[in-house]
Write an enzyme that holds these catalytic residues in place. Sequence first.
Site, PDB file in Angstrom:
ATOM      1  N   LYS A   1       0.849  -1.187   0.000  1.00  0.00           N
ATOM      2  CA  LYS A   1       0.000   0.000   0.000  1.00  0.00           C
ATOM      3  C   LYS A   1       0.891   1.245   0.000  1.00  0.00           C
ATOM      4  CE  LYS A   1      -4.424   0.555   2.343  1.00  0.00           C
ATOM      5  NZ  LYS A   1      -5.092   0.375   3.630  1.00  0.00           N
TER       6      LYS A   1
HETATM    7  O1  G3P Z   1      -7.734   1.100   5.614  1.00  0.00           O
HETATM    8  C1  G3P Z   1      -8.126   2.304   5.101  1.00  0.00           C
HETATM    9  C2  G3P Z   1      -9.517   2.755   5.440  1.00  0.00           C
HETATM   10  O2  G3P Z   1     -10.454   1.764   5.165  1.00  0.00           O
HETATM   11  C3  G3P Z   1      -9.650   3.444   6.766  1.00  0.00           C
HETATM   12  O3  G3P Z   1     -10.978   3.640   7.150  1.00  0.00           O
HETATM   13  O4  G3P Z   1     -12.656   4.198   8.880  1.00  0.00           O
HETATM   14  O5  G3P Z   1     -10.224   4.776   9.285  1.00  0.00           O
HETATM   15  O6  G3P Z   1     -11.592   6.034   7.610  1.00  0.00           O
HETATM   16  P1  G3P Z   1     -11.372   4.720   8.300  1.00  0.00           P
END
Ligand code: G3P
Length: 222
Positions: free
Chosen positions: A85
Amino acid sequence: MKFFLDTASLKDISWAAQAGLIDGITTNPSLLAKQAGDLDPRDVLKEICSLVEGPVSAEVVSIDTAGMVNEGTELAKIADNIVVKIPMLEEGMVAVRQLGAAGIKTNVTLCFSSVQCLLAAKAGAAFVSPFIGRIDDVGQEGMDVIREARVIFDNYGIETEILAASIRHPRHVVEAAMIGADVATLPPDVLKKLLLHPLTDRGLDQFLSDWSKLAARAKATV
Ligand code: G3P
């Protein structure tokens, strides 16, 4: 639609993998830091890769090209299903290109617009990750990015997979699926919410209650 689990929790990954509900995993530095504790994060990633056959995204923490390529190359040695990533940065685009040339798949993360997704695809990313929930959080419509990226990728036959990330609730999953996102990465609690419906609970209570009355009657007549 493919489902990835957005977590480094081995317990949640084991359950979802045993149930055949997930096609891969995404992690980020925050998720790994939470799970790893005193453990080496590489060991946690290795364990995750042994639990699922599909892609496991592991994120670099460098922000210069050489650092990202070095880290990505090391991460890719953990297992064959690691996807590196890379953050959406100028330097990141070059890293995506170089890692791709070395046969290492990448997932460009922290995408908040459809043109960022297009650039990541042009650089050669296998996946692009628009963060729907975080866009909603700032008062914009996160799903528009998925919608626009889908049209653009289809217009030009771009094979990079659109990975709907930062999913917060079941409606995000339904809408991303209707638009045609290739993948949705779900936090475990959202995956579990997809299983739930109050009529399922009510129906099951009714079936079990009727059955216990029958069993009680049968017992009384013996
Ligand atoms: O892994 C990346 C993403 O899905 C993070 O989500 O909920 O921390 O905005 P969030």
